[in-house]
Design a protein around this motif. Structure first.
Motif, short mmCIF file in Angstrom:
data_model
loop_
_atom_site.label_atom_id
_atom_site.label_comp_id
_atom_site.label_asym_id
_atom_site.label_seq_id
_atom_site.Cartn_x
_atom_site.Cartn_y
_atom_site.Cartn_z
N ARG A 226 0.83 -1.21 0.00
CA ARG A 226 0.00 0.00 0.00
C ARG A 226 0.86 1.25 0.00
O ARG A 226 1.98 1.25 0.51
N ALA A 227 0.32 2.32 -0.54
CA ALA A 227 1.00 3.62 -0.50
C ALA A 227 1.22 4.02 0.95
O ALA A 227 0.42 3.70 1.82
N GLN A 228 2.31 4.71 1.20
CA GLN A 228 2.72 5.20 2.52
C GLN A 228 3.19 4.09 3.45
O GLN A 228 3.31 4.29 4.65
N SER A 229 3.47 2.90 2.90
CA SER A 229 4.05 1.81 3.69
C SER A 229 5.56 1.83 3.53
O SER A 229 6.07 2.08 2.44
N VAL A 230 6.28 1.54 4.60
CA VAL A 230 7.73 1.47 4.54
C VAL A 230 8.12 0.10 3.98
O VAL A 230 7.60 -0.93 4.39
N ILE A 231 9.05 0.11 3.03
CA ILE A 231 9.47 -1.12 2.34
C ILE A 231 10.43 -1.90 3.24
O ILE A 231 11.42 -1.36 3.73
N MET A 232 10.13 -3.19 3.42
CA MET A 232 10.96 -4.10 4.20
C MET A 232 11.58 -5.13 3.25
O MET A 232 11.08 -5.33 2.14
N PRO A 233 12.65 -5.83 3.66
CA PRO A 233 13.28 -6.81 2.77
C PRO A 233 12.33 -7.89 2.27
O PRO A 233 12.41 -8.32 1.12
N GLU A 234 11.39 -8.33 3.11
CA GLU A 234 10.46 -9.39 2.70
C GLU A 234 9.43 -8.90 1.68
O GLU A 234 8.71 -9.71 1.09
N ASP A 235 9.35 -7.59 1.44
CA ASP A 235 8.42 -7.03 0.46
C ASP A 235 8.97 -7.09 -0.96
O ASP A 235 8.25 -6.79 -1.91
N LEU A 236 10.25 -7.43 -1.11
CA LEU A 236 10.93 -7.33 -2.40
C LEU A 236 11.37 -8.68 -2.93
O LEU A 236 11.60 -9.62 -2.17
N SER A 237 11.52 -8.73 -4.24
CA SER A 237 12.00 -9.93 -4.91
C SER A 237 12.76 -9.49 -6.17
O SER A 237 12.47 -8.44 -6.73
N LEU A 238 13.72 -10.30 -6.61
CA LEU A 238 14.47 -10.02 -7.83
C LEU A 238 14.05 -11.00 -8.91
O LEU A 238 13.91 -12.19 -8.64
#
Length: 140
Positions: free
Chosen positions: A26-38
């Motif tokens: 969601r907008a205005q959420s802080v990005i954490m490592p588990e939120d990302l993928s390559l």
């Protein structure tokens, strides 16, 4: 030898990883490592380094599996709309503080309009790393 030289001079596409959202963010959420993928293909104009995104705040909704562009992220907000903040006016040896209500969201270094709760006047200041607002003439 000439054949090798020809292959070296031919344009080649270098495959790079592309950073995508692992889940809907969601907008205005802080990005954490588990939120990302390559993913293993290159999409021009997108991020490839997870360190560039971790700790940043999503400006817009990021959908799972979609590439993340630099414009989709912003530094995290320290001050939210309607939050009570401390205003500081500092000039020479004089330092005055007052309480104010933030009229918007802002990150460190952003300019923000704030309503002084004592006088009901609106002032503009710069957000500090502690979430306080410095108003008045800029210091050099």
């Amino acid at each position: 030898m000439r054949i090798l030289l020809v292959f070296l001079l031919l344009p080649t596409s270098i495959l790079a990883d592309t950073l995508v959202a692992a889940r809907t963010i969601r907008a205005q959420s802080v990005i954490m490592p588990e939120d990302l993928s390559l993913v293993g293909h290159d999409v021009p104009g997108t991020l490839a380094d997870p360190d560039a995104a971790i700790g940043m705040e999503a400006r817009v909704m990021l959908y799972a599996g979609r590439p993340i562009r630099p414009g989709d992220l912003t530094p995290p907000a320290l001050v939210d709309r309607n939050q009570i903040v401390t205003l500081w006016y500092v000039r020479g040896g004089l330092a005055i503080s007052a309480e104010g209500r933030a009229l918007g969201r802002a990150a460190m270094g952003d300019r923000l309009r704030v309503m002084n709760l004592a006088s009901r006047s609106t002032v503009t200041g710069t957000v500090t790393e502690t979430g306080e607002i410095i108003v008045g003439p800029p210091t050099r």
